[in-house]
Design a protein around this motif. Structure first.
Motif, PDB file in Angstrom:
ATOM      1  N   LEU A 185      45.779 -18.035 -16.334  1.00 47.32           N
ATOM      2  CA  LEU A 185      45.529 -16.674 -16.100  1.00 47.32           C
ATOM      3  C   LEU A 185      46.677 -15.728 -16.804  1.00 47.32           C
ATOM      4  CD1 LEU A 185      44.390 -16.363 -12.579  1.00 47.32           C
ATOM      5  CD2 LEU A 185      43.021 -15.849 -14.496  1.00 47.32           C
ATOM      6  N   MET A 186      46.298 -14.675 -17.206  1.00 48.44           N
ATOM      7  CA  MET A 186      47.274 -13.656 -17.772  1.00 48.44           C
ATOM      8  C   MET A 186      47.135 -12.247 -17.126  1.00 48.44           C
ATOM      9  SD  MET A 186      48.227 -13.015 -21.750  1.00 48.44           S
ATOM     10  CE  MET A 186      46.698 -12.186 -21.837  1.00 48.44           C
ATOM     11  N   ASN A 187      48.054 -11.816 -16.616  1.00 48.51           N
ATOM     12  CA  ASN A 187      48.009 -10.494 -15.696  1.00 48.51           C
ATOM     13  C   ASN A 187      48.788  -9.688 -16.459  1.00 48.51           C
ATOM     14  OD1 ASN A 187      47.884  -8.929 -13.731  1.00 48.51           O
ATOM     15  ND2 ASN A 187      48.777 -10.186 -12.331  1.00 48.51           N
ATOM     16  N   ILE A 188      48.127  -8.465 -16.620  1.00 48.50           N
ATOM     17  CA  ILE A 188      48.947  -7.217 -17.336  1.00 48.50           C
ATOM     18  C   ILE A 188      48.932  -6.236 -16.480  1.00 48.50           C
ATOM     19  CG2 ILE A 188      48.978  -5.847 -19.321  1.00 48.50           C
ATOM     20  CD1 ILE A 188      47.921  -7.809 -21.034  1.00 48.50           C
ATOM     21  N   SER A 189      49.982  -5.557 -15.974  1.00 49.25           N
ATOM     22  CA  SER A 189      49.690  -4.512 -15.000  1.00 49.25           C
ATOM     23  C   SER A 189      50.636  -3.083 -15.954  1.00 49.25           C
ATOM     24  CB  SER A 189      50.390  -4.637 -13.826  1.00 49.25           C
ATOM     25  OG  SER A 189      51.772  -4.428 -13.992  1.00 49.25           O
ATOM     26  N   TYR A 190      49.793  -2.135 -15.599  1.00 41.28           N
ATOM     27  CA  TYR A 190      50.081  -0.923 -16.059  1.00 41.28           C
ATOM     28  C   TYR A 190      50.426   0.127 -15.048  1.00 41.28           C
ATOM     29  CZ  TYR A 190      50.089  -1.638 -21.354  1.00 41.28           C
ATOM     30  OH  TYR A 190      50.334  -2.017 -22.604  1.00 41.28           O
ATOM     31  N   LYS A 191      51.400   1.045 -15.327  1.00 42.29           N
ATOM     32  CA  LYS A 191      51.493   2.136 -14.178  1.00 42.29           C
ATOM     33  C   LYS A 191      51.534   3.246 -15.134  1.00 42.29           C
ATOM     34  CE  LYS A 191      54.201   0.772 -10.246  1.00 42.29           C
ATOM     35  NZ  LYS A 191      55.436   0.804  -9.498  1.00 42.29           N
ATOM     36  N   PHE A 192      50.527   4.136 -14.574  1.00 48.83           N
ATOM     37  CA  PHE A 192      50.494   5.551 -15.364  1.00 48.83           C
ATOM     38  C   PHE A 192      50.904   6.804 -14.362  1.00 48.83           C
ATOM     39  CE2 PHE A 192      46.903   2.698 -16.709  1.00 48.83           C
ATOM     40  CZ  PHE A 192      47.485   2.689 -18.248  1.00 48.83           C
ATOM     41  N   GLU A 193      51.602   7.510 -15.156  1.00 52.49           N
ATOM     42  CA  GLU A 193      51.661   8.889 -14.324  1.00 52.49           C
ATOM     43  C   GLU A 193      50.998   9.996 -14.848  1.00 52.49           C
ATOM     44  OE1 GLU A 193      55.830  10.457 -14.382  1.00 52.49           O
ATOM     45  OE2 GLU A 193      55.713  11.381 -12.403  1.00 52.49           O
ATOM     46  N   ARG A 194      50.249  10.730 -13.996  1.00 53.77           N
ATOM     47  CA  ARG A 194      49.361  11.671 -14.583  1.00 53.77           C
ATOM     48  C   ARG A 194      50.475  13.131 -15.140  1.00 53.77           C
ATOM     49  NH1 ARG A 194      44.184  13.308 -13.439  1.00 53.77           N
ATOM     50  NH2 ARG A 194      44.239  11.836 -11.470  1.00 53.77           N
ATOM     51  N   LYS A 195      50.107  13.727 -16.458  1.00 57.49           N
ATOM     52  CA  LYS A 195      50.733  14.847 -16.786  1.00 57.49           C
ATOM     53  C   LYS A 195      50.097  15.869 -16.027  1.00 57.49           C
ATOM     54  CE  LYS A 195      51.715  12.665 -21.302  1.00 57.49           C
ATOM     55  NZ  LYS A 195      51.468  12.444 -22.542  1.00 57.49           N
ATOM     56  N   PRO A 196      50.636  16.435 -15.011  1.00 60.50           N
ATOM     57  CA  PRO A 196      50.034  17.505 -14.158  1.00 60.50           C
ATOM     58  C   PRO A 196      49.718  18.679 -14.791  1.00 60.50           C
ATOM     59  CG  PRO A 196      52.272  17.133 -13.233  1.00 60.50           C
ATOM     60  CD  PRO A 196      52.097  16.480 -14.734  1.00 60.50           C
ATOM     61  N   LEU A 197      50.266  19.245 -15.727  1.00 60.21           N
ATOM     62  CA  LEU A 197      50.366  20.504 -16.241  1.00 60.21           C
ATOM     63  C   LEU A 197      49.108  21.221 -16.452  1.00 60.21           C
ATOM     64  CD1 LEU A 197      52.406  22.580 -16.904  1.00 60.21           C
ATOM     65  CD2 LEU A 197      52.152  22.053 -19.395  1.00 60.21           C
ATOM     66  N   PHE A 198      47.892  20.227 -17.145  1.00 55.53           N
ATOM     67  CA  PHE A 198      46.735  20.666 -17.199  1.00 55.53           C
ATOM     68  C   PHE A 198      46.054  21.253 -15.982  1.00 55.53           C
ATOM     69  CE2 PHE A 198      41.985  20.040 -17.420  1.00 55.53           C
ATOM     70  CZ  PHE A 198      41.760  20.799 -18.515  1.00 55.53           C
ATOM     71  N   MET A 199      46.287  20.069 -14.999  1.00 52.58           N
ATOM     72  CA  MET A 199      45.486  20.400 -13.553  1.00 52.58           C
ATOM     73  C   MET A 199      46.035  21.373 -12.811  1.00 52.58           C
ATOM     74  SD  MET A 199      42.995  18.571 -12.980  1.00 52.58           S
ATOM     75  CE  MET A 199      42.178  17.181 -13.776  1.00 52.58           C
ATOM     76  N   LEU A 200      47.477  21.529 -13.157  1.00 53.46           N
ATOM     77  CA  LEU A 200      48.231  22.730 -12.437  1.00 53.46           C
ATOM     78  C   LEU A 200      47.626  24.035 -12.887  1.00 53.46           C
ATOM     79  CD1 LEU A 200      51.816  21.800 -12.114  1.00 53.46           C
ATOM     80  CD2 LEU A 200      50.269  22.088 -10.426  1.00 53.46           C
ATOM     81  N   VAL A 201      47.626  24.354 -14.496  1.00 56.02           N
ATOM     82  CA  VAL A 201      47.203  25.544 -14.942  1.00 56.02           C
ATOM     83  C   VAL A 201      45.851  25.870 -14.765  1.00 56.02           C
ATOM     84  CG1 VAL A 201      47.348  26.872 -17.126  1.00 56.02           C
ATOM     85  CG2 VAL A 201      49.271  25.467 -16.527  1.00 56.02           C
ATOM     86  N   ASN A 202      45.085  24.984 -14.853  1.00 55.91           N
ATOM     87  CA  ASN A 202      43.520  25.027 -15.087  1.00 55.91           C
ATOM     88  C   ASN A 202      42.903  25.221 -13.564  1.00 55.91           C
ATOM     89  OD1 ASN A 202      42.665  25.492 -17.674  1.00 55.91           O
ATOM     90  ND2 ASN A 202      43.790  23.700 -18.104  1.00 55.91           N
ATOM     91  N   ILE A 203      43.456  24.445 -12.686  1.00 56.40           N
ATOM     92  CA  ILE A 203      42.767  24.290 -11.351  1.00 56.40           C
ATOM     93  C   ILE A 203      43.463  24.870 -10.304  1.00 56.40           C
ATOM     94  CG2 ILE A 203      41.569  22.809  -9.693  1.00 56.40           C
ATOM     95  CD1 ILE A 203      40.451  21.271 -12.250  1.00 56.40           C
ATOM     96  N   LEU A 204      44.997  24.196 -10.164  1.00 58.42           N
ATOM     97  CA  LEU A 204      45.592  24.503  -8.838  1.00 58.42           C
ATOM     98  C   LEU A 204      46.018  26.083  -8.801  1.00 58.42           C
ATOM     99  CD1 LEU A 204      47.525  21.357  -7.892  1.00 58.42           C
ATOM    100  CD2 LEU A 204      45.830  22.630  -6.790  1.00 58.42           C
TER     101      LEU A 204
END
Ligand SMILES: *[C@@H]1O[C@H](CO)[C@@H](O)[C@H](O)[C@H]1NC(C)=O
Ligand SMILES: *[C@@H]1O[C@H](CO)[C@@H](O)[C@H](O)[C@H]1NC(C)=O
Ligand SMILES: *[C@@H]1O[C@H](CO)[C@@H](O)[C@H](O)[C@H]1NC(C)=O
Ligand SMILES: *[C@@H]1O[C@H](CO)[C@@H](O)[C@H](O)[C@H]1NC(C)=O
Ligand SMILES: *[C@@H]1O[C@H](CO)[C@@H](O)[C@H](O)[C@H]1NC(C)=O
Length: 422
Positions: A214-233
């Motif tokens: 087995l091989m296990n690759i893990s990724y951690k992503f952080e959302r760039k929130p600017l789009f959601m902030l400006v357009n929705i929040l």
């Protein structure tokens, strides 16, 4: 004599190494090597030891993270090497040929099997890999594979849009199911995605091989929130803060109810937009949905209050005012600065009050206030009740509406940084 022999040997080898070879020679060698070769046998040199495959992974492109389908698309390259003991030769006896290339269908190779594929399995194994394996004379191989991986990823959108997601790509290297393979996995170079994603930032990545294929690759992503902030929040926050202004509108204006309902509808439009961007599960529920739902309830209450208040405002004054309502208005008078409510009282009354104010000292004020209050008990009108309700609602609705995002955003930020650390 012996010196001469060694010299001859060196000369011979040197000439062999220098000697050019043709495609015929290489094919001859290939035929010789593949004669009796069985591509289904694990090419182990010693079956009492585990077979080893080295994998170097290099990320190429981060496609996208689909929140609704909970899917991660990546393009990855793998360079795999292992030692095939049955394909080895001495270059000095083979015209100095040091390496050959064999077709994938002719030799043993490990297969990449995704253990967490998304529904679209076929596309997940999109075959853009090189179709041959190159062999070095001592049996070491080199095989490059380029794959588009579509894996499932359990998204945790609790802290949307400040969320951090961790996705796993679990790969099974199958070659011979009877024997488990040691997978030595590592990144190739500094291993950053060459093509960055506009919506997500990679904040962590690990690769891990194991002794059981087995091989296990893990990724951690952080959302760039600017789009959601400006357009929705931000629009939602502005809408939420505009709604209570209805309590400042003139009483006779027929637009009060219309305004309140428009605000309610606008918020529901944004609720739909947000829910379109989130996985359709309630486990866990995004905090932002809860916050907007509370705002929605507040806006609905505003509509209700505005309608009721319009009714109260139109009640004839000869209708008696219940005691508790009277107390409520008196209490409001005590708290709100007096002159503001006076505008609604009779003119003589406010004049009296002003005169008194001039003559009285500050200590006497408090005592007098109650007595003037008592004397005015009979003067409470339904209009005043309505104004008092408006005032209280304005203050409380604003208080809750402003407090809510502060609380929610602090909780989100705290949860977000906790997740980033571990
Ligand atoms: C191929 O190899 C065989 C023996 O291994 C040899 O007899 C034959 O001449 C070779 N052919 C060429 C074209 O080198
Ligand atoms: C195969 O591996 C075992 C265990 O490591 C060792 O004892 C044995 O000598 C090896 N055999 C050969 C032929 O290398
Ligand atoms: C493969 O063989 C060719 C011709 O002999 C040589 O030029 C090349 O460097 C070899 N490649 C490797 C990786 O040894
Ligand atoms: C074969 O040769 C290559 C290049 O010199 C080396 O990296 C590799 O470790 C060798 N493999 C074995 C099994 O000796
Ligand atoms: C992959 O590794 C992570 C930790 O790095 C672990 O939580 C996860 O369970 C592993 N998955 C598999 C299938 O081994």
């Amino acid at each position: 004599m012996s010196v001469r022999l060694i010299f001859l040997q060196i000369l011979c080898c040197w000439t062999f190494a220098q000697e050019s070879f043709t495609v015929r020679d290489v094919n001859n060698l290939t035929n010789k090597l593949l004669n009796g070769y069985n591509k289904n046998t694990l090419p182990s040199s010693n079956f009492s030891e585990q077979f080893k495959v080295d994998v170097k992974a290099y990320p190429i492109a981060l496609g996208d993270i689909d929140e609704v389908e909970e899917k991660l698309s990546t393009v990855m390259g793998f360079i795999m090497s292992w030692t095939d003991d049955s394909i080895a030769w001495a270059p000095e006896w083979e015209l100095g040929i040091t390496n050959i290339t064999l077709g994938l269908s002719e030799v043993w190779k490990p297969n990449i099997m995704l253990l967490n594929p998304h529904q679209n399995v076929i596309k997940g194994h999109g075959d853009m890999s090189s179709s041959s394996v190159s062999y070095y004379y001592n049996g070491t191989t080199h095989w490059t594979r380029l794959v588009t991986l579509q894996t499932t990823c359990d998204l945790d959108t609790t802290f949307f849009p400040f969320d951090i997601q961790e996705c796993f790509i679990t790969i099974y290297l199958s070659g011979n199911d009877a024997y488990e393979i040691i997978v030595n996995a590592d990144w190739d170079g500094n291993a950053v995605f060459e093509k960055e994603n506009g919506a997500w930032k990679v904040v962590g990545q690990t690769i891990q091989g194991s002794r059981n294929s087995l091989m296990n690759i893990s990724y951690k992503f952080e959302r760039k929130p600017l789009f959601m902030l400006v357009n929705i929040l931000l629009p939602i926050i502005v809408l939420a803060l505009l709604a209570p202004l209805v309590f400042l509108m003139p009483k006779n204006s027929g637009e009060r109810v219309g305004y309140a309902i428009t605000m309610l509808l606008a918020l529901s439009v944004y609720m739909t937009i947000i829910s379109d961007n989130l996985p359709k599960n309630s486990n866990p529920m995004p905090l932002i949905s809860i916050m907007i739902f509370i705002w929605y309830i507040l806006n609905s209450s505003i509509v209700l209050i505005v309608i009721m208040n319009t009714k109260i405002n139109h009640i004839k004054d000869d209708r008696p005012i219940p005691g508790c309502v009277r107390g409520f208005v008196m209490f409001t008078r005590l708290i709100v600065q007096k002159d503001k409510l006076h505008g609604l009282g009779t003119p003589e009354e406010s004049e009296n009050c002003l005169e008194k104010k001039e003559t009285e000292t500050k200590d006497e004020m408090n005592g007098k206030l109650e007595s003037t209050g008592k004397s005015r008990v009979q003067k409470v009108t339904w209009q005043e009740v309505s104004v008092a309700i408006d005032r209280w609602c304005l203050v409380w609705v604003y208080f809750i509406k402003i407090l809510l995002p502060i609380v929610f955003f602090s909780v989100m930020k705290a949860g977000n940084s906790r997740k980033k650390e571990d």
